[in-house]
Scaffold this active site. Sequence first.
Site, PDB file in Angstrom:
ATOM      1  N   GLU C  97       0.194  -4.324  -6.444  1.00  0.00           N
ATOM      2  CA  GLU C  97       0.637  -4.431  -5.187  1.00  0.00           C
ATOM      3  C   GLU C  97      -0.701  -4.382  -4.148  1.00  0.00           C
ATOM      4  OE1 GLU C  97       3.433  -3.416  -4.050  1.00  0.00           O
ATOM      5  OE2 GLU C  97       3.749  -3.779  -6.190  1.00  0.00           O
ATOM      6  N   LYS C 226       6.245  15.668 -16.125  1.00  0.00           N
ATOM      7  CA  LYS C 226       6.520  14.372 -16.160  1.00  0.00           C
ATOM      8  C   LYS C 226       8.002  14.620 -15.466  1.00  0.00           C
ATOM      9  CE  LYS C 226       4.392  11.594 -20.374  1.00  0.00           C
ATOM     10  NZ  LYS C 226       4.959  11.379 -21.295  1.00  0.00           N
ATOM     11  N   ASP C 301      -1.408   7.879 -19.601  1.00  0.00           N
ATOM     12  CA  ASP C 301      -0.146   7.944 -19.926  1.00  0.00           C
ATOM     13  C   ASP C 301       0.341   7.734 -18.423  1.00  0.00           C
ATOM     14  OD1 ASP C 301       3.184   7.972 -20.347  1.00  0.00           O
ATOM     15  OD2 ASP C 301       2.354   9.748 -21.580  1.00  0.00           O
ATOM     16  N   HIS C 396      -0.010  -5.504   5.478  1.00  0.00           N
ATOM     17  CA  HIS C 396       0.826  -5.609   4.396  1.00  0.00           C
ATOM     18  C   HIS C 396       1.664  -6.934   5.528  1.00  0.00           C
ATOM     19  CE1 HIS C 396       2.737  -2.367   1.790  1.00  0.00           C
ATOM     20  NE2 HIS C 396       1.389  -1.699   3.182  1.00  0.00           N
TER      21      HIS C 396
END
Lengths: 403, 403, 403, 403
Positions: C97, C226, C301, C396
């Site tokens: 990104e 999670k 993870d 951006h």
Amino acid sequence: MQEYLERLRNGSLKLYSLEKEMPAPDAVRVRRAFIEEQTGVHLDSLGSFTIGIEQVVKKNCENMIGAVQVPVGVAGPLAVRGEYAGGEYFLPLATTEGALVASVNRGCSAITKAGGADVRILRDGMTRAPVFAARDVVHAKEIADWVERNGDALAKAAAGTTSHGRFLDASTSVAGTSVFVRLEFDTKDAMGMNMVTIASAKIADLIGEETGARLVSLSGNMCTDKKPAAVNIIRGRGKTVVAGVYLPDSLIAEVFKTDAASLAEVNLRKNLVGSARAGSLGFNAQAANVVAAVFIACGQDPAHVVEGSTCITTVDTVTGGAYVAVTMPSLPVGTVGGGTGIDTQAACLTLLGVRGGGDPPGSHAKKFAEIIAGGVLAGELSLLGALAAQHLARAHQALGRGK
Amino acid sequence: MQEYLERLRNGSLKLYSLEKEMPAPDAVRVRRAFIEEQTGVHLDSLGSFTIGIEQVVKKNCENMIGAVQVPVGVAGPLAVRGEYAGGEYFLPLATTEGALVASVNRGCSAITKAGGADVRILRDGMTRAPVFAARDVVHAKEIADWVERNGDALAKAAAGTTSHGRFLDASTSVAGTSVFVRLEFDTKDAMGMNMVTIASAKIADLIGEETGARLVSLSGNMCTDKKPAAVNIIRGRGKTVVAGVYLPDSLIAEVFKTDAASLAEVNLRKNLVGSARAGSLGFNAQAANVVAAVFIACGQDPAHVVEGSTCITTVDTVTGGAYVAVTMPSLPVGTVGGGTGIDTQAACLTLLGVRGGGDPPGSHAKKFAEIIAGGVLAGELSLLGALAAQHLARAHQALGRGK
Amino acid sequence: MQEYLERLRNGSLKLYSLEKEMPAPDAVRVRRAFIEEQTGVHLDSLGSFTIGIEQVVKKNCENMIGAVQVPVGVAGPLAVRGEYAGGEYFLPLATTEGALVASVNRGCSAITKAGGADVRILRDGMTRAPVFAARDVVHAKEIADWVERNGDALAKAAAGTTSHGRFLDASTSVAGTSVFVRLEFDTKDAMGMNMVTIASAKIADLIGEETGARLVSLSGNMCTDKKPAAVNIIRGRGKTVVAGVYLPDSLIAEVFKTDAASLAEVNLRKNLVGSARAGSLGFNAQAANVVAAVFIACGQDPAHVVEGSTCITTVDTVTGGAYVAVTMPSLPVGTVGGGTGIDTQAACLTLLGVRGGGDPPGSHAKKFAEIIAGGVLAGELSLLGALAAQHLARAHQALGRGK
Amino acid sequence: MQEYLERLRNGSLKLYSLEKEMPAPDAVRVRRAFIEEQTGVHLDSLGSFTIGIEQVVKKNCENMIGAVQVPVGVAGPLAVRGEYAGGEYFLPLATTEGALVASVNRGCSAITKAGGADVRILRDGMTRAPVFAARDVVHAKEIADWVERNGDALAKAAAGTTSHGRFLDASTSVAGTSVFVRLEFDTKDAMGMNMVTIASAKIADLIGEETGARLVSLSGNMCTDKKPAAVNIIRGRGKTVVAGVYLPDSLIAEVFKTDAASLAEVNLRKNLVGSARAGSLGFNAQAANVVAAVFIACGQDPAHVVEGSTCITTVDTVTGGAYVAVTMPSLPVGTVGGGTGIDTQAACLTLLGVRGGGDPPGSHAKKFAEIIAGGVLAGELSLLGALAAQHLARAHQALGRGK
């Protein structure tokens, strides 16, 4: 009397059937006597009510044995500058919690001295969301698509059930094979859950017929009625209201013995950061206190305090003072129906100039919502001020010794 | 009268000071007259109360002008098998919402026929969470560490403020420079917010002295009082209660005209999946209705309906029937203090056998909590049953026409 | 090759069994060839990995066909002043990104110029919460009571399964007939889900034997693994970390082209009020960006980004500047196990000085958590600064044109 | 090399400026050498990447020093029956967590044997929500009203910034003086945050000019980007997708060694009741595992795992089996932009037949979303099955020893 008691005892008369055999006051008296006999407890005090109950036993309360009396205090005058409410009001607060009326009163004083609270209603719509079972997810999408495309048919189905309410919108949410259809109505001066439920039943039938969806429950909890829920905060339920007031430094010092920066810090660390840390859906100090007290005084459904009090309180420090506001996304209120017609509750609504249907329809409920928002703002100001001045505990000590 | 009105008009007498100059009944009468004069509204009905108000004007309600009368119906008998409550009870429900008493009554009937609701209290503790400002995050950890290590000192500080309550625990949460200290107390038969607030003030002073933490607000919203919050659901607040009942198929068919699988499906799609989809903290059908009605009848703080009604309802289909349960993580109740001493409210508590302090202390409040949980279970059963049989709308049409 | 492909085609060889018949690199090559053949897609690029995979195919990834390469940029130096981390670090960020590394880098620059971020770990414990079915609510309470009283027995059961982890605590929650037992362990330098799951299985067996509770699922979602969940925010999961830095006005102006009041306003309206309005459990700007990028670089993870990024960001305006902090209640990290041993991931951990087990055990994982919190603080500072200066969109446009 | 290192050391060359002076591979090499020199750590493994990085250093990753390699396994074939995806797919999963690929693979096997997963996209729209400051609540309402009335003007402003995206809707939320405008766009095959942010900046300027609203932050957290938030669950963000499959009893027994009733009970007590009890916004078993693994393999933004994994899993027991479904309200994905163009990630997208822009535009991203939902369903089935059969712990012991 004795004859009825005997029949109640031997089961040949049902406790809930007394009103069919005698006038309401007598039925209530016999029922209370029976309960006293069964439990050995004196309930005289419950029997010394003065409200007319012929309608009450039909519309408001089954198996009635009497009434509790809840003290009503007034806070005010509270100056409100809304689109429906304009002027000064004395807010009736039915409460048994010492310090509450005094607290709101102090907030009203600050608001009124500041020229009044600005209030605006941003949205208005009462909701009910049936849940349907679909055969599978493909069917679920078909049902949702049909609903989205057939707003007119839904409106027409609803129109047949009520001359007061008006269908506004249907939004669908799918969860696996469950399809929730959140139906929204303009219910004018009624809180409207009843008319909405009836209209929703009709709409649910139509959806079932047209799509093969199987209605599982007329309420699927996406309504969301009487549970704290983000859907109400985000989409609104009942009235979405915002109220604000600018308080100059001098007024903050005079009324609250504190300053704008302290108000802002308490609000930041308590109402915003504290609520965030607690995983809360409420970002305020005591909105529920004010909502509950007004609701009980004015014959509203007190279980609606749950969503009615999900309020965000904000304090902006601005030049020369603070701008304090409350935002209430889901305030369900009405001035007709429910408990609004009972003598004492009707008197409280009259005190606010909002008894019965407004002209135009809906204007009374909106005015009422604006006044409540002003009252909630008063409560927030007062408690934030007290906390900022660190005398909450002392206030409780002085006023609420018995608790 | 006229003299006082004149002094109120010209401001030489304050509305809240009337009780200092005359007996309470007179003060309330003069105040009501003044409000009537100011607003042009007749408030006679508010004035026809019969409760003794000498204590009320001191402890429960400032600026009192009268009382609203809320109809009370009974549901029951409700058989409860708890550790404190054992036997059958008539539940007093103060409500203006038609169909509610009838609904709960039907649930009570099913429970009692099934042999009674099992109820257990899992936790008990009233909380208050001051928020402190630390200099930086290093200081924040030091404050938290000090609190965690000095439970005895906190208990001692609290002990000096109350002979009734007992300090249980302090848990800390940090958010940047804000340190929240959630203090938990056993408040026996009192709901206890007041004693807890006073004890917390003392503890907060101690923490400030010992750590240099700056007290920002005696309540930091991690309490969490009267806002829906996950912290109450996870850690408990007031009583954490669970109630359950096994209903055989025959009873479900007889009372609710439905079956176990339908009850389970409604609960699954509405109370669980629907609430999940709505972003809700409440996974039940109408817990708030029952909690609100009992709270108003019995002199509880009705703003506590917010956390008191965050309930999870579960339906297990088991061999030959269904096991239905309600779990209420944060039910704040008391049988002394607050509105419990007002005549009509005291009568309702007496009806349940829980008026005043229990022996041993705390047993009345616990018994009361168990009965309420049984009542909530009755309400859930009844509404799930009605929805399963798809006649919610018709029930509303018949019983609540006026709404 | 062709022989194996033929056997895969005719089903006499299973795709997941290739490693049993040949060395890992060959197995991966054959499997990739088979997938290419089946799909007609060239996957050469996935095959040009350089990491050693003998262990990977056993411990990290079944059915391996190759590897994706994720670009790694560095942000820093980042000065951290923790209890485990002390000094300046280059933060490895694996990301695709555009603008992220640059953004974090700018924040690191500000922090380092300000003398470094203070970081503290407030809690540490990895959790797993089995859910049991009780016969009824009475049994549910018995189970909960047994667990609360038998911590020693639980610890002993756990001790038999691991020499690395240490049982810390068990807390119970009941919902009807479901009993959740949240087990917490000190897992030292491992993130620890695996050892915790194994130990929990042993404990669950014991609870079942002793109480008659029926184990329904070894994970009952009160872990909560999670999924975003308030229980993790309130009780903590993994590391609970807080990081903060004081930025003087001059530095805010120099690095971020804005001022303290603007930073505070953006944080207030966006991170606090905006998140409240959105019904969010995250009160930050971009914590997930930093957590995800570090996690992927360092073999953590990545599904743990969900709870690992539930962060509250606060900005206090203080004399001469702003104190900005991030609070991360549930950051699950490890420096041994999982993906930490893969060559490239191990290199990134080495870059931070935290590869493998620490001395004393647990110190590497804690140091790692402190550095991550510093990095998240950098990301928050930078994005708040950019938003305050209203050039997010332009940033951006310049850096992420391809998106 | 040495010359550049010297200039980096003495500060005459900035670490982020290397790409301006030399080709990307050289810049990365010099930068890595500098970091190695500064830290004394060998980073060779990071340098052995094979992806082309000319574009990467411009669009994806500033300050690049190399790449981590994440193992990719395949699960499948997975049969999907969507409106865009039809056929069997091998799902690329980039993961370092042992047992994950095997777990998903088992779920794929069950789904494919059952004839495939039905998948439907219910909504599609990427969002950004600027927050504005109003002068007071009256002004706040004016701003909201203006936005609601001027959708066409907003669409026109947006149209000037992008030829790919299309403005869909603006919804407003007020909190005191903060006005949030949630702007929603159809971004076709792009995930679209970048184009949405640019268009939102233009719209925000227009709103400011027309209403006097002061833009505080281009993102006001009601977007909600990369934080768990009810607004995304309720209104949707990215793709709202639902996937389901009917599994007959025989298949459940064969693949999962359990039965429909056990699957349903685990889902009920864990995913629904457990998540409710935990105050969670996620009601699933392991959606995040699958989303994260596919996202990393396919060049998606891994921070989007946060909202992308808020999934509700449901299990209906139906005649002869179970219908299992996953509902994902906010899955943000794209097949162009972001990391989708990097060689290895592009290969993974190609494997699914969704690389680059689709025909018609948007069809690739939708097909991709459908496949992911199918993969998440596979993961849920497999973990529910394993838990139901109580061998989660054993699976971990066998496959993830190193953790």
